[in-house]
Scaffold this motif. Structure first.
Motif, PDB file in Angstrom:
ATOM      1  N   VAL A 122      39.066 -21.264  14.087  1.00 40.97           N
ATOM      2  CA  VAL A 122      40.159 -20.341  13.808  1.00 40.97           C
ATOM      3  C   VAL A 122      39.541 -19.020  13.369  1.00 40.97           C
ATOM      4  O   VAL A 122      38.871 -18.953  12.334  1.00 40.97           O
ATOM      5  CB  VAL A 122      41.097 -20.908  12.730  1.00 40.97           C
ATOM      6  N   LEU A 123      39.767 -17.993  14.172  1.00 42.26           N
ATOM      7  CA  LEU A 123      39.200 -16.675  13.893  1.00 42.26           C
ATOM      8  C   LEU A 123      40.180 -15.883  13.048  1.00 42.26           C
ATOM      9  O   LEU A 123      41.212 -15.428  13.548  1.00 42.26           O
ATOM     10  CB  LEU A 123      38.895 -15.926  15.184  1.00 42.26           C
ATOM     11  N   VAL A 124      39.872 -15.744  11.763  1.00 37.36           N
ATOM     12  CA  VAL A 124      40.711 -14.951  10.870  1.00 37.36           C
ATOM     13  C   VAL A 124      40.636 -13.484  11.289  1.00 37.36           C
ATOM     14  O   VAL A 124      41.606 -12.744  11.201  1.00 37.36           O
ATOM     15  CB  VAL A 124      40.266 -15.135   9.402  1.00 37.36           C
ATOM     16  N   ILE A 168      43.339 -21.630  22.492  1.00 36.61           N
ATOM     17  CA  ILE A 168      44.615 -22.292  22.232  1.00 36.61           C
ATOM     18  C   ILE A 168      45.671 -21.226  21.943  1.00 36.61           C
ATOM     19  O   ILE A 168      46.798 -21.312  22.402  1.00 36.61           O
ATOM     20  CB  ILE A 168      44.503 -23.231  21.001  1.00 36.61           C
ATOM     21  N   SER A 169      45.270 -20.216  21.154  1.00 39.64           N
ATOM     22  CA  SER A 169      46.210 -19.163  20.764  1.00 39.64           C
ATOM     23  C   SER A 169      45.446 -17.877  20.457  1.00 39.64           C
ATOM     24  O   SER A 169      44.230 -17.894  20.260  1.00 39.64           O
ATOM     25  CB  SER A 169      47.018 -19.613  19.540  1.00 39.64           C
ATOM     26  N   ASP A 170      46.180 -16.764  20.442  1.00 36.21           N
ATOM     27  CA  ASP A 170      45.575 -15.465  20.175  1.00 36.21           C
ATOM     28  C   ASP A 170      46.621 -14.565  19.527  1.00 36.21           C
ATOM     29  O   ASP A 170      47.751 -14.467  20.034  1.00 36.21           O
ATOM     30  CB  ASP A 170      45.083 -14.841  21.488  1.00 36.21           C
ATOM     31  N   PRO A 176      50.453 -16.866  15.694  1.00 35.94           N
ATOM     32  CA  PRO A 176      50.136 -16.641  14.284  1.00 35.94           C
ATOM     33  C   PRO A 176      48.644 -16.572  13.977  1.00 35.94           C
ATOM     34  O   PRO A 176      48.234 -16.019  12.966  1.00 35.94           O
ATOM     35  CB  PRO A 176      50.785 -17.835  13.572  1.00 35.94           C
ATOM     36  N   GLN A 177      47.800 -17.174  14.850  1.00 40.54           N
ATOM     37  CA  GLN A 177      46.359 -17.142  14.618  1.00 40.54           C
ATOM     38  C   GLN A 177      45.626 -17.192  15.956  1.00 40.54           C
ATOM     39  O   GLN A 177      46.190 -17.539  16.981  1.00 40.54           O
ATOM     40  CB  GLN A 177      45.918 -18.309  13.741  1.00 40.54           C
ATOM     41  N   THR A 178      44.353 -16.835  15.897  1.00 38.19           N
ATOM     42  CA  THR A 178      43.489 -16.926  17.076  1.00 38.19           C
ATOM     43  C   THR A 178      42.672 -18.193  16.931  1.00 38.19           C
ATOM     44  O   THR A 178      41.961 -18.374  15.938  1.00 38.19           O
ATOM     45  CB  THR A 178      42.580 -15.692  17.176  1.00 38.19           C
ATOM     46  N   GLU A 179      42.783 -19.077  17.923  1.00 38.21           N
ATOM     47  CA  GLU A 179      42.135 -20.389  17.834  1.00 38.21           C
ATOM     48  C   GLU A 179      41.430 -20.721  19.140  1.00 38.21           C
ATOM     49  O   GLU A 179      42.008 -20.641  20.218  1.00 38.21           O
ATOM     50  CB  GLU A 179      43.190 -21.458  17.532  1.00 38.21           C
ATOM     51  N   ILE A 180      40.162 -21.092  19.007  1.00 40.04           N
ATOM     52  CA  ILE A 180      39.347 -21.552  20.137  1.00 40.04           C
ATOM     53  C   ILE A 180      39.113 -23.044  19.964  1.00 40.04           C
ATOM     54  O   ILE A 180      38.748 -23.496  18.885  1.00 40.04           O
ATOM     55  CB  ILE A 180      37.997 -20.810  20.193  1.00 40.04           C
ATOM     56  N   ARG A 181      39.297 -23.805  21.032  1.00 37.81           N
ATOM     57  CA  ARG A 181      39.089 -25.257  20.990  1.00 37.81           C
ATOM     58  C   ARG A 181      37.762 -25.594  21.659  1.00 37.81           C
ATOM     59  O   ARG A 181      37.441 -25.049  22.726  1.00 37.81           O
ATOM     60  CB  ARG A 181      40.242 -25.959  21.721  1.00 37.81           C
ATOM     61  N   VAL A 182      36.998 -26.489  21.048  1.00 37.57           N
ATOM     62  CA  VAL A 182      35.716 -26.953  21.587  1.00 37.57           C
ATOM     63  C   VAL A 182      35.783 -28.473  21.668  1.00 37.57           C
ATOM     64  O   VAL A 182      36.078 -29.136  20.678  1.00 37.57           O
ATOM     65  CB  VAL A 182      34.528 -26.534  20.686  1.00 37.57           C
ATOM     66  N   LYS A 183      35.534 -29.016  22.864  1.00 31.52           N
ATOM     67  CA  LYS A 183      35.590 -30.468  23.045  1.00 31.52           C
ATOM     68  C   LYS A 183      34.327 -30.941  23.765  1.00 31.52           C
ATOM     69  O   LYS A 183      33.997 -30.455  24.842  1.00 31.52           O
ATOM     70  CB  LYS A 183      36.811 -30.865  23.860  1.00 31.52           C
ATOM     71  N   LEU A 184      33.619 -31.876  23.150  1.00 25.53           N
ATOM     72  CA  LEU A 184      32.418 -32.450  23.755  1.00 25.53           C
ATOM     73  C   LEU A 184      32.809 -33.414  24.864  1.00 25.53           C
ATOM     74  O   LEU A 184      33.589 -34.341  24.641  1.00 25.53           O
ATOM     75  CB  LEU A 184      31.595 -33.187  22.694  1.00 25.53           C
TER      76      LEU A 184
END
Length: 197
Positions: A122-124, A168-170, A176-184
C-alpha cells in the motif's frame, strides 16, 4: 498478528539499511524533474498508442520489467543482503529497503493470503503520481504507475521468484489508496546455462 523479536529486529535493520543507503550512497535526482519526466513518457505513450490504454499499460509494464532486471544487480551490490527465505522476508526487503533506496518511500505491507504467498504493498505516497490528474477517458483503464509493477516483476524474477505483480487500486482513479498486489507463482530453479558446468 504480532511479530517475534527476531522478525522485528530484521525489519528494523532493513529499514535502517534502506535509510542509510538513501541518505549516504544514492545520487539524488530532483524529485519534481523525475516526476515530470515520467509524466512526459506516459503522455507520449498515450499519443503513440492513440490512447489505447491497455497497450500503454503493457508498454509501461515492459519498460519497468527491463528496468527491474538491471536494477536488482545494483540493489544487491548496495545491500549485500542474503537470499530471502520466504515471502514475508521478501515483502520486508521490498517495502523497507528497495522502495526506500530508489524512491525514498516505505509502502505498507498488508492483505496477506492465508498461505503467505501473496501480499499487497500500500503506497501512502507515490512520487510518480505527484502533480498528476488523469483525464476522464484514462481513469478507467490507465494504470499510470504500471512501471512499478514491471520493475518488481523483473527484479523478483532475477532472484528466482516468478511472481505476478499488478495494481489493485490507485488514488489517481479515485480509489481510497494505491495498492500493488504481489503473488508468488513458483520459485525458479537455478539453471546452469547449456555448455557450462
Amino acid at each position: 498478528m504480532s511479530s517475534t523479536p527476531s522478525t522485528s529486529g530484521h525489519s528494523k535493520s532493513l529499514r535502517l539499511a534502506g535509510e542509510d543507503i538513501w541518505k549516504n550512497k544514492t545520487e539524488k535526482v530532483n524529485g519534481e524533474l523525475f516526476t515530470l519526466m515520467y509524466g512526459a513518457i506516459v503522455s507520449q505513450l498515450c499519443k503513440d498508442y492513440q490512447r489505447c490504454f491497455p497497450k500503454v499499460n503493457d508498454q509501461l509494464y515492459t519498460m519497468g520489467y527491463n528496468i527491474g532486471v538491471r536494477l536488482i544487480e545494483d540493489f544487491l551490490a548496495r545491500t549485500a543482503l542474503p537470499r530471502c527465505e520466504n515471502m514475508v522476508r521478501t515483502s520486508e526487503v521490498i517495502s523497507k529497503c528497495a522502495f526506500k533506496i530508489f524512491l525514498n518511500i516505505t509502502p505498507q505491507v498488508a492483505n496477506w493470503s492465508a498461505d503467505k504467498i501473496a501480499f499487497s504493498l500500500v503506497l501512502v505516497e507515490n512520487p510518480l503520481s505527484d502533480f498528476v490528474e488523469l483525464p476522464m477517458d484514462a481513469m478507467k483503464q490507465l494504470w499510470y504507475s504500471n512501471v512499478l509493477c514491471g520493475v518488481l516483476k523483473g527484479a523478483l524474477e532475477m532472484v528466482q521468484l516468478d511472481c505476478d505483480v499488478w495494481f489493485i487500486s490507485d488514488v489517481l482513479k479515485g480509489d481510497p489508496q494505491t495498492e500493488i498486489r504481489v503473488k508468488l507463482n513458483k520459485v525458479l530453479k537455478d539453471e546452469i546455462p547449456i555448455g557450462e558446468d
